[in-house]
Write a protein that holds these residues in place. Structure first.
Motif, PDB file in Angstrom:
ATOM      1  N   ASP A  22       0.840  -1.190   0.000  1.00 20.00           N
ATOM      2  CA  ASP A  22       0.000   0.000   0.000  1.00 20.00           C
ATOM      3  C   ASP A  22       0.879   1.245   0.000  1.00 20.00           C
ATOM      4  OD1 ASP A  22       0.900   0.421   2.577  1.00 20.00           O
ATOM      5  OD2 ASP A  22      -0.954  -0.218   3.551  1.00 20.00           O
ATOM      6  N   SER A  23       0.223   2.397   0.064  1.00 20.14           N
ATOM      7  CA  SER A  23       0.947   3.661  -0.054  1.00 20.14           C
ATOM      8  C   SER A  23       1.864   3.927   1.129  1.00 20.14           C
ATOM      9  CB  SER A  23      -0.058   4.822  -0.188  1.00 20.14           C
ATOM     10  OG  SER A  23      -0.916   4.857   0.944  1.00 20.14           O
ATOM     11  N   ASN A  24       1.651   3.216   2.274  1.00 16.29           N
ATOM     12  CA  ASN A  24       2.490   3.401   3.440  1.00 16.29           C
ATOM     13  C   ASN A  24       3.646   2.410   3.490  1.00 16.29           C
ATOM     14  OD1 ASN A  24       0.946   5.503   4.573  1.00 16.29           O
ATOM     15  ND2 ASN A  24      -0.559   3.998   5.320  1.00 16.29           N
ATOM     16  N   GLY A  25       3.777   1.613   2.435  1.00 19.04           N
ATOM     17  CA  GLY A  25       4.867   0.649   2.416  1.00 19.04           C
ATOM     18  C   GLY A  25       4.538  -0.640   3.130  1.00 19.04           C
ATOM     19  N   ASN A  26       3.257  -0.853   3.519  1.00 21.96           N
ATOM     20  CA  ASN A  26       2.876  -2.091   4.177  1.00 21.96           C
ATOM     21  C   ASN A  26       2.611  -3.158   3.135  1.00 21.96           C
ATOM     22  OD1 ASN A  26       2.969  -0.741   6.586  1.00 21.96           O
ATOM     23  ND2 ASN A  26       0.774  -0.299   6.624  1.00 21.96           N
ATOM     24  N   GLN A  27       3.001  -4.385   3.413  1.00 29.17           N
ATOM     25  CA  GLN A  27       2.790  -5.471   2.471  1.00 29.17           C
ATOM     26  C   GLN A  27       1.627  -6.326   2.906  1.00 29.17           C
ATOM     27  OE1 GLN A  27       6.793  -7.257   2.269  1.00 29.17           O
ATOM     28  NE2 GLN A  27       6.769  -6.635   0.147  1.00 29.17           N
ATOM     29  N   GLU A  28       0.914  -6.862   1.925  1.00 29.29           N
ATOM     30  CA  GLU A  28      -0.226  -7.696   2.197  1.00 29.29           C
ATOM     31  C   GLU A  28       0.229  -9.149   2.275  1.00 29.29           C
ATOM     32  OE1 GLU A  28      -4.688  -8.471   0.390  1.00 29.29           O
ATOM     33  OE2 GLU A  28      -3.349  -7.009  -0.518  1.00 29.29           O
ATOM     34  N   ILE A  29      -0.205  -9.852   3.311  1.00 32.95           N
ATOM     35  CA  ILE A  29       0.189 -11.229   3.535  1.00 32.95           C
ATOM     36  C   ILE A  29      -0.964 -12.146   3.151  1.00 32.95           C
ATOM     37  CG2 ILE A  29       0.988 -12.896   5.232  1.00 32.95           C
ATOM     38  CD1 ILE A  29       1.894 -10.528   6.900  1.00 32.95           C
ATOM     39  N   ASN A  30      -0.748 -12.997   2.158  1.00 35.70           N
ATOM     40  CA  ASN A  30      -1.753 -13.953   1.725  1.00 35.70           C
ATOM     41  C   ASN A  30      -3.098 -13.298   1.439  1.00 35.70           C
ATOM     42  OD1 ASN A  30       0.083 -16.030   2.087  1.00 35.70           O
ATOM     43  ND2 ASN A  30      -0.480 -16.319   4.227  1.00 35.70           N
ATOM     44  N   GLY A  31      -3.063 -12.047   1.019  1.00 34.31           N
ATOM     45  CA  GLY A  31      -4.289 -11.362   0.648  1.00 34.31           C
ATOM     46  C   GLY A  31      -5.153 -10.950   1.809  1.00 34.31           C
ATOM     47  N   LYS A  32      -4.674 -11.113   3.070  1.00 36.88           N
ATOM     48  CA  LYS A  32      -5.537 -10.873   4.222  1.00 36.88           C
ATOM     49  C   LYS A  32      -4.973  -9.854   5.197  1.00 36.88           C
ATOM     50  CE  LYS A  32      -7.372 -15.600   4.188  1.00 36.88           C
ATOM     51  NZ  LYS A  32      -7.521 -16.851   4.963  1.00 36.88           N
ATOM     52  N   GLU A  33      -3.713  -9.977   5.519  1.00 40.06           N
ATOM     53  CA  GLU A  33      -3.153  -9.248   6.647  1.00 40.06           C
ATOM     54  C   GLU A  33      -2.016  -8.356   6.184  1.00 40.06           C
ATOM     55  OE1 GLU A  33      -1.011 -10.352  10.917  1.00 40.06           O
ATOM     56  OE2 GLU A  33      -1.931 -11.890   9.661  1.00 40.06           O
ATOM     57  N   ASP A  39       7.747  -4.119  11.320  1.00 40.34           N
ATOM     58  CA  ASP A  39       7.548  -5.456  11.850  1.00 40.34           C
ATOM     59  C   ASP A  39       8.627  -6.421  11.379  1.00 40.34           C
ATOM     60  OD1 ASP A  39       5.347  -4.726  13.256  1.00 40.34           O
ATOM     61  OD2 ASP A  39       3.890  -5.468  11.815  1.00 40.34           O
ATOM     62  N   SER A  40       9.254  -6.122  10.265  1.00 40.26           N
ATOM     63  CA  SER A  40      10.267  -7.021   9.739  1.00 40.26           C
ATOM     64  C   SER A  40      11.481  -7.108  10.655  1.00 40.26           C
ATOM     65  CB  SER A  40      10.700  -6.573   8.344  1.00 40.26           C
ATOM     66  OG  SER A  40      11.331  -5.299   8.416  1.00 40.26           O
ATOM     67  N   LYS A  41      11.609  -6.154  11.575  1.00 38.28           N
ATOM     68  CA  LYS A  41      12.725  -6.151  12.510  1.00 38.28           C
ATOM     69  C   LYS A  41      12.426  -6.962  13.766  1.00 38.28           C
ATOM     70  CE  LYS A  41      14.270  -1.542  11.039  1.00 38.28           C
ATOM     71  NZ  LYS A  41      14.555  -0.160  11.502  1.00 38.28           N
ATOM     72  N   LEU A  42      11.173  -7.378  13.947  1.00 39.10           N
ATOM     73  CA  LEU A  42      10.794  -8.120  15.139  1.00 39.10           C
ATOM     74  C   LEU A  42      11.284  -9.562  15.062  1.00 39.10           C
ATOM     75  CD1 LEU A  42       7.120  -6.864  15.631  1.00 39.10           C
ATOM     76  CD2 LEU A  42       9.185  -6.041  16.773  1.00 39.10           C
ATOM     77  N   LYS A  43      11.570 -10.123  16.241  1.00 33.47           N
ATOM     78  CA  LYS A  43      11.995 -11.517  16.328  1.00 33.47           C
ATOM     79  C   LYS A  43      10.798 -12.386  16.677  1.00 33.47           C
ATOM     80  CE  LYS A  43      14.948 -14.668  18.941  1.00 33.47           C
ATOM     81  NZ  LYS A  43      15.906 -14.809  20.070  1.00 33.47           N
ATOM     82  N   ASP A  44      10.615 -13.453  15.929  1.00 34.61           N
ATOM     83  CA  ASP A  44       9.514 -14.368  16.166  1.00 34.61           C
ATOM     84  C   ASP A  44       9.800 -15.206  17.405  1.00 34.61           C
ATOM     85  OD1 ASP A  44       7.467 -16.198  16.102  1.00 34.61           O
ATOM     86  OD2 ASP A  44       7.649 -16.662  13.975  1.00 34.61           O
ATOM     87  N   PHE A  45       9.085 -14.946  18.487  1.00 34.87           N
ATOM     88  CA  PHE A  45       9.234 -15.698  19.733  1.00 34.87           C
ATOM     89  C   PHE A  45       8.443 -16.995  19.691  1.00 34.87           C
ATOM     90  CE2 PHE A  45       8.024 -16.274  24.332  1.00 34.87           C
ATOM     91  CZ  PHE A  45       9.296 -16.508  24.824  1.00 34.87           C
ATOM     92  N   GLY A  46       7.493 -17.084  18.763  1.00 31.85           N
ATOM     93  CA  GLY A  46       6.715 -18.302  18.595  1.00 31.85           C
ATOM     94  C   GLY A  46       5.354 -18.220  19.257  1.00 31.85           C
ATOM     95  N   LYS A  47       4.640 -19.320  19.177  1.00 29.30           N
ATOM     96  CA  LYS A  47       3.323 -19.439  19.791  1.00 29.30           C
ATOM     97  C   LYS A  47       3.478 -20.126  21.131  1.00 29.30           C
ATOM     98  CE  LYS A  47       1.216 -19.663  15.233  1.00 29.30           C
ATOM     99  NZ  LYS A  47       0.508 -20.491  14.243  1.00 29.30           N
ATOM    100  N   THR A  48       3.042 -19.460  22.168  1.00 24.45           N
ATOM    101  CA  THR A  48       3.194 -19.984  23.514  1.00 24.45           C
ATOM    102  C   THR A  48       2.076 -19.433  24.388  1.00 24.45           C
ATOM    103  OG1 THR A  48       4.738 -20.236  25.355  1.00 24.45           O
ATOM    104  CG2 THR A  48       4.762 -18.121  24.206  1.00 24.45           C
ATOM    105  N   VAL A  49       1.972 -19.955  25.591  1.00 28.28           N
ATOM    106  CA  VAL A  49       0.868 -19.609  26.486  1.00 28.28           C
ATOM    107  C   VAL A  49       1.340 -18.634  27.558  1.00 28.28           C
ATOM    108  CG1 VAL A  49      -0.804 -20.502  28.153  1.00 28.28           C
ATOM    109  CG2 VAL A  49      -0.244 -21.842  26.114  1.00 28.28           C
ATOM    110  N   PRO A  50       0.789 -17.428  27.613  1.00 26.91           N
ATOM    111  CA  PRO A  50       1.085 -16.527  28.737  1.00 26.91           C
ATOM    112  C   PRO A  50       0.367 -17.017  29.993  1.00 26.91           C
ATOM    113  CG  PRO A  50      -0.495 -15.507  27.263  1.00 26.91           C
ATOM    114  CD  PRO A  50      -0.117 -16.804  26.631  1.00 26.91           C
ATOM    115  N   VAL A  51       1.085 -17.048  31.114  1.00 23.54           N
ATOM    116  CA  VAL A  51       0.495 -17.584  32.340  1.00 23.54           C
ATOM    117  C   VAL A  51       0.397 -16.543  33.451  1.00 23.54           C
ATOM    118  CG1 VAL A  51       1.185 -19.958  31.852  1.00 23.54           C
ATOM    119  CG2 VAL A  51       2.752 -18.457  33.087  1.00 23.54           C
TER     120      VAL A  51
END
Length: 320
Positions: A22-33, A39-51
């Motif tokens: 888009d005009s702000n430089g955001n990319q569309e992921i799989n047509g949805k998101e 965000d490309s600088k963020l580290k993927d911590f994974g899927k986990t449960v906050p307790v």
């Protein structure tokens, strides 16, 4: 429970990007998101449960399943949705997808987990399973044997010439207490004895003598032995905090709230069977009967000492 902790701590999500932006430089992921450039600088911590989630010194502190470290998120307007998702996940004990800012324990983004992920996590978080160790003695016969077992455990500390691989990471207290405790229990079992474990929860802070660490929980083995009068007593073995010998559980918990390291408090503590690898504050359990995760975590931390790096290195690859 195949690949339990690998699946539990970090599902690797492969994102396929469309070429449009888009005009702000955001990319569309799989047509949805949309994913922002930042965000490309963020580290993927994974899927986990906050307790657990709480506020301290103007930051929201979050604790997650298995790891003893706290993670933080700023209570800003742009993070309101993320904080709400974390609070709901704690309430439901359900997974979310976490992204961290580079080289920090600060949460930069939270995404919902899929219904399939939620169902999976519900199946691996179990009620307590009693260990079947009928051939093992539950009480160490005397003080001399207790001290001998303590020395065997201490001699497996990383950095000593007596340690075999994987060594026990007592000199790196930042994280991994769950693996250290499980490895200590294995040494007891190899000598014909079993033990309990004690889990303590809260805003914990401890001193190594040279630096301070913060934990959302801590765990160590709790052994029973007969004193000189033949009376059965209990002691904690935890060379990461007490390198001179076993101590009472009261002394051990007190060391976990060292106020010289900052404000600290215990919210609760509980004894479990020795085969418990992790117990959540809401009383769900994880097991590592074959020590797959235990040995992997210890290996990854084996060359570290002191209170850095923090956060601890990624152990999401440690699975069954």
């Amino acid at each position: 429970m195949k690949n339990l902790f690998l699946s539990m701590m970090a599902f690797v999500t492969v994102l396929t990007f469309n070429s449009c932006a888009d005009s702000n430089g955001n990319q569309e992921i799989n047509g949805k998101e949309k994913l922002s450039v930042n965000d490309s600088k963020l580290k993927d911590f994974g899927k986990t449960v906050p307790v657990g989630i709480d506020e301290e010194n103007g930051m929201i502190k979050v604790s997650f399943m298995l790891t003893a470290q706290f993670y933080e998120i700023k209570p800003t307007k742009e993070n309101e949705q993320y904080i709400g998702m974390l609070r709901q996940a704690v309430k439901n004990e359900s997974p979310v997808h976490i992204f961290l800012k580079p080289n920090s324990n600060e949460i930069g983004k939270v995404e919902s987990a899929s219904p399939e992920d939620v169902r999976y996590f519900k199946t691996i978080l179990t009620k307590e399973v009693k260990g079947q160790t009928n051939k093992l003695a539950s009480v160490i016969p005397d003080v001399a044997t207790l001290n001998s077992l303590f020395n065997q455990i201490k001699n497996q500390s990383c950095g000593t010439s007596t340690a075999s691989s994987p060594c026990i990471t007592f000199r790196y207290p930042v994280d991994g207490c769950y693996a250290r405790a499980h490895k200590m229990r294995q040494i007891l079992m190899n000598n014909g004895y079993d033990c309990e474990k004690q889990f303590v929860y809260g805003n914990l802070k401890a001193s190594t003598g040279t630096c301070c660490v913060a934990w959302s929980y801590h765990v160590a083995i709790l052994v029973s032995y007969k004193n000189a009068s033949g009376v059965t007593e209990k002691r904690i073995i935890d060379p990461s905090l007490f390198s001179s010998g076993p101590v009472t559980d009261t002394a051990w918990r007190n060391a976990c709230v060292n106020t010289s390291c900052g404000s600290a408090s215990v919210s609760s503590y509980v004894n479990t069977a020795g085969n418990v690898y992790y117990r959540s504050p809401s009383n769900s359990y994880l097991y590592d009967n074959n020590l797959i995760n235990t040995n992997c975590v210890l290996t990854k931390f084996s060359l570290l000492s002191g209170c850095s790096p923090s956060p601890a290195p990624d152990v999401s690859s440690c699975g069954f």
